[in-house]
Motif scaffolding. Sequence first.
Motif, PDB file in Angstrom:
ATOM      1  N   GLY A 255     -22.987 -60.233  23.020  1.00 24.21           N
ATOM      2  CA  GLY A 255     -22.114 -60.522  23.810  1.00 24.21           C
ATOM      3  C   GLY A 255     -21.382 -61.866  23.203  1.00 24.21           C
ATOM      4  O   GLY A 255     -20.478 -62.406  23.820  1.00 24.21           O
ATOM      5  N   LEU A 256     -21.905 -62.366  22.189  1.00 21.37           N
ATOM      6  CA  LEU A 256     -21.077 -63.710  21.698  1.00 21.37           C
ATOM      7  C   LEU A 256     -20.257 -63.494  20.133  1.00 21.37           C
ATOM      8  O   LEU A 256     -20.823 -62.739  19.609  1.00 21.37           O
ATOM      9  CB  LEU A 256     -22.378 -64.563  21.370  1.00 21.37           C
ATOM     10  N   TYR A 257     -18.969 -63.888  20.440  1.00 21.07           N
ATOM     11  CA  TYR A 257     -18.058 -63.421  19.686  1.00 21.07           C
ATOM     12  C   TYR A 257     -17.430 -64.916  19.177  1.00 21.07           C
ATOM     13  O   TYR A 257     -17.270 -66.039  20.065  1.00 21.07           O
ATOM     14  CB  TYR A 257     -17.071 -62.593  19.754  1.00 21.07           C
ATOM     15  N   MET A 258     -16.478 -65.124  18.134  1.00 13.35           N
ATOM     16  CA  MET A 258     -15.767 -66.057  17.939  1.00 13.35           C
ATOM     17  C   MET A 258     -14.535 -66.090  18.780  1.00 13.35           C
ATOM     18  O   MET A 258     -14.087 -65.325  19.203  1.00 13.35           O
ATOM     19  CB  MET A 258     -15.116 -65.916  16.401  1.00 13.35           C
ATOM     20  N   ALA A 259     -14.079 -67.409  18.989  1.00 18.69           N
ATOM     21  CA  ALA A 259     -12.848 -67.604  19.781  1.00 18.69           C
ATOM     22  C   ALA A 259     -11.533 -67.765  19.000  1.00 18.69           C
ATOM     23  O   ALA A 259     -11.652 -68.270  18.018  1.00 18.69           O
ATOM     24  CB  ALA A 259     -12.988 -69.024  20.662  1.00 18.69           C
ATOM     25  N   SER A 260     -10.493 -67.235  19.496  1.00 16.23           N
ATOM     26  CA  SER A 260      -9.245 -67.124  18.764  1.00 16.23           C
ATOM     27  C   SER A 260      -8.762 -68.646  18.495  1.00 16.23           C
ATOM     28  O   SER A 260      -8.000 -68.728  17.587  1.00 16.23           O
ATOM     29  CB  SER A 260      -8.063 -66.140  19.761  1.00 16.23           C
ATOM     30  N   THR A 261      -8.866 -69.522  19.236  1.00 10.06           N
ATOM     31  CA  THR A 261      -8.476 -70.887  19.172  1.00 10.06           C
ATOM     32  C   THR A 261      -8.991 -71.235  17.947  1.00 10.06           C
ATOM     33  O   THR A 261      -8.149 -71.901  16.838  1.00 10.06           O
ATOM     34  CB  THR A 261      -8.754 -71.707  20.326  1.00 10.06           C
ATOM     35  N   PHE A 262     -10.162 -71.283  17.608  1.00 12.08           N
ATOM     36  CA  PHE A 262     -10.700 -71.754  16.346  1.00 12.08           C
ATOM     37  C   PHE A 262     -10.558 -70.930  15.200  1.00 12.08           C
ATOM     38  O   PHE A 262     -10.344 -71.492  14.112  1.00 12.08           O
ATOM     39  CB  PHE A 262     -12.534 -71.724  16.486  1.00 12.08           C
ATOM     40  N   ILE A 263     -10.699 -69.544  15.132  1.00 11.55           N
ATOM     41  CA  ILE A 263     -10.230 -68.968  14.054  1.00 11.55           C
ATOM     42  C   ILE A 263      -8.914 -68.822  13.535  1.00 11.55           C
ATOM     43  O   ILE A 263      -8.542 -69.003  12.438  1.00 11.55           O
ATOM     44  CB  ILE A 263     -10.626 -67.320  14.289  1.00 11.55           C
ATOM     45  N   ASP A 264      -7.894 -68.991  14.491  1.00  6.05           N
ATOM     46  CA  ASP A 264      -6.486 -68.945  14.547  1.00  6.05           C
ATOM     47  C   ASP A 264      -6.258 -70.660  13.633  1.00  6.05           C
ATOM     48  O   ASP A 264      -5.478 -70.344  12.525  1.00  6.05           O
ATOM     49  CB  ASP A 264      -5.744 -69.096  15.638  1.00  6.05           C
ATOM     50  N   MET A 265      -6.833 -71.539  13.970  1.00  3.71           N
ATOM     51  CA  MET A 265      -6.694 -72.749  13.351  1.00  3.71           C
ATOM     52  C   MET A 265      -7.122 -72.664  11.842  1.00  3.71           C
ATOM     53  O   MET A 265      -6.563 -73.307  10.964  1.00  3.71           O
ATOM     54  CB  MET A 265      -7.418 -73.843  13.815  1.00  3.71           C
ATOM     55  N   LEU A 266      -8.093 -72.082  11.452  1.00  2.00           N
ATOM     56  CA  LEU A 266      -8.710 -71.948  10.128  1.00  2.00           C
ATOM     57  C   LEU A 266      -7.858 -70.892   9.451  1.00  2.00           C
ATOM     58  O   LEU A 266      -7.512 -71.068   8.171  1.00  2.00           O
ATOM     59  CB  LEU A 266     -10.084 -71.350  10.330  1.00  2.00           C
ATOM     60  N   VAL A 267      -7.417 -69.904   9.916  1.00  2.00           N
ATOM     61  CA  VAL A 267      -6.533 -68.779   9.246  1.00  2.00           C
ATOM     62  C   VAL A 267      -5.159 -69.399   8.796  1.00  2.00           C
ATOM     63  O   VAL A 267      -4.704 -69.567   7.962  1.00  2.00           O
ATOM     64  CB  VAL A 267      -6.354 -67.406  10.056  1.00  2.00           C
ATOM     65  N   GLU A 268      -4.418 -70.075   9.629  1.00  2.00           N
ATOM     66  CA  GLU A 268      -3.304 -70.561   9.633  1.00  2.00           C
ATOM     67  C   GLU A 268      -3.167 -71.795   8.382  1.00  2.00           C
ATOM     68  O   GLU A 268      -2.389 -72.018   7.857  1.00  2.00           O
ATOM     69  CB  GLU A 268      -2.810 -71.599  11.016  1.00  2.00           C
ATOM     70  N   ARG A 269      -4.342 -72.330   8.254  1.00  2.00           N
ATOM     71  CA  ARG A 269      -4.425 -73.377   7.126  1.00  2.00           C
ATOM     72  C   ARG A 269      -5.027 -72.604   5.871  1.00  2.00           C
ATOM     73  O   ARG A 269      -5.195 -73.492   4.978  1.00  2.00           O
ATOM     74  CB  ARG A 269      -5.270 -74.608   7.609  1.00  2.00           C
ATOM     75  N   GLY A 270      -5.350 -71.464   6.113  1.00  3.45           N
ATOM     76  CA  GLY A 270      -5.902 -70.892   4.738  1.00  3.45           C
ATOM     77  C   GLY A 270      -7.519 -71.499   4.249  1.00  3.45           C
ATOM     78  O   GLY A 270      -7.627 -71.759   3.026  1.00  3.45           O
ATOM     79  N   ASP A 271      -7.942 -71.776   5.425  1.00  3.77           N
ATOM     80  CA  ASP A 271      -9.270 -72.685   5.286  1.00  3.77           C
ATOM     81  C   ASP A 271     -10.393 -71.636   5.287  1.00  3.77           C
ATOM     82  O   ASP A 271     -10.699 -70.675   6.114  1.00  3.77           O
ATOM     83  CB  ASP A 271      -9.553 -73.154   6.617  1.00  3.77           C
ATOM     84  N   LYS A 272     -10.783 -71.927   4.006  1.00  2.07           N
ATOM     85  CA  LYS A 272     -11.776 -70.898   3.385  1.00  2.07           C
ATOM     86  C   LYS A 272     -13.196 -71.134   4.018  1.00  2.07           C
ATOM     87  O   LYS A 272     -14.392 -70.483   3.809  1.00  2.07           O
ATOM     88  CB  LYS A 272     -12.135 -70.784   1.836  1.00  2.07           C
ATOM     89  N   ARG A 273     -13.460 -72.114   4.702  1.00 10.05           N
ATOM     90  CA  ARG A 273     -14.625 -72.676   5.367  1.00 10.05           C
ATOM     91  C   ARG A 273     -14.926 -71.268   6.573  1.00 10.05           C
ATOM     92  O   ARG A 273     -16.041 -71.108   7.048  1.00 10.05           O
ATOM     93  CB  ARG A 273     -14.841 -73.842   6.002  1.00 10.05           C
TER      94      ARG A 273
END
Length: 492
Positions: A255-273
């Motif tokens: 039942g535990l997944y990643m939140a879009s708030t956090f994922i989107d920030m990383l994707v928008e910045r091309g953040d490979k972390r």
Amino acid sequence: MKNFKIILFLMMAVVVSSCEDIDINDNPNKVSVTHPDLLLTNITTSAFQVKGTGAMYASRMIVQTDGESTSQFYKWDRASFDAYNSLRQVTKMMEEAGRIADDSYKGIGYFFRAYYFYDLALTFGDVPYADALKGETEDLYQPKYSTQEEVFAGVLSELEMANTLLDGTSIITGDPIFNGDVSKWKKLVNSFRLKVLLTLSKKEGSSSLNIKNEFASIYNSESIIATAEESARLEFVDVVDSRYTEFNSSGYGSGLYMASTFIDMLVERGDKRLFAIAGQTKNAKEAGLGIDNFTAYAGGSPIAAYNDVNLVAAAGDISKVNDRYTADPTTEAHNVLSFSEVQFILAEAAVKGWIPSGNAQAFYENAIKANFQFYNTYAKGYEAYYTPTEAVNYIAGTKVNFLNATTDAEKLELILTQKYLTSFLQGGWNMYFDHLRTGYPEFPYLGSDTPPTRWIYPLDEYNNNATNVTEAIDRQFSGSNDGIRELTWWLQ
């Protein structure tokens, strides 16, 4: 018969003589004294553990799909006073340090007192401080509550005391963090002083705390964490009771997944972390997308009904947390205060004008580079994404480049956003408290359901210390209820 009486008399004499030398109240199985290094090991390993998932739900990093998380939907109520149990151990260590006249353990004890009372004050507001922990020494079992301002003043005073006591002391034993290097403990103490002062940034105008000048004085004259190697972190080893805190944790189940708030920030910045933090979506894996493909990652909305997010997750379109956190017993060290965080603290202080000679851009970039170095060291199999060259390229990105920020508000948003992105499973509730203090980064809310600012006092306090807890509530909230959205002193 005469010989028997003599023998009996001699036996009784021995018993009487022995009784004079033995304290019948002493339990040979419970030693009353111990070396403080034994206590230090337990205190540090307990304090430096990963703080669980609650803060990540509240900080919009993860979502729950098999039920409603109270942290995710800001519906929590009470917290505990368990920190006082840890403080009792700290008190004992300091008593033993006094017994053997070793100021190093006493100085570290003051640090841990500051560490725990800082957290208690942020969690609740007013808490027992001046009267706390006096049950054994003064039979005081119903302590009065000190104001939050008094607690923070005490925390800063105790850290200053720790800094003084650690001057010139020798190497210590029982230290799993710095391997006995007292100079590194001293740097942690002074860096934590900076952290506390920045936490109180809304109280910059307080004449009693003199926050801005104190910050500058520490920065200019005291030793602080100055390299990644000096970070205050607990390294995990593949031994029972010493493995990574979240290793084999059942909390990361279906039942535990990643939140879009956090994922989107990383994707928008091309953040490979992103690659070391999250797993690919099920559909992305089945489509054969590489782990370095940003379209292979997605998060669930932290404000949508959990069943709605569950349907998207069941369809294979939401990322799980990277399984290295639960599959690898030594996946990464846990930082209580890292070089990266210290650099972010200095960057924010420089923007605020607290250290006029400080270069906010340099601090900011150093912090990001240090975090890339952290993942290069600990994210096994992902090292190539976190080289110094990768860090430099990332810093030059449009949404990351400090030179693109022209106002102080834009600079602070950059700093706090990057600080947030370094905090996944690091630092507990730090980023949530930073959000309360600064508003950065922005979190989505459900209507007017704003983030709580505190937790309700433990039920035990109402049962066993009702007069004092009621007085504290009346003093802070003008007779209002003990509510989770009441503003305590540090946020006013």
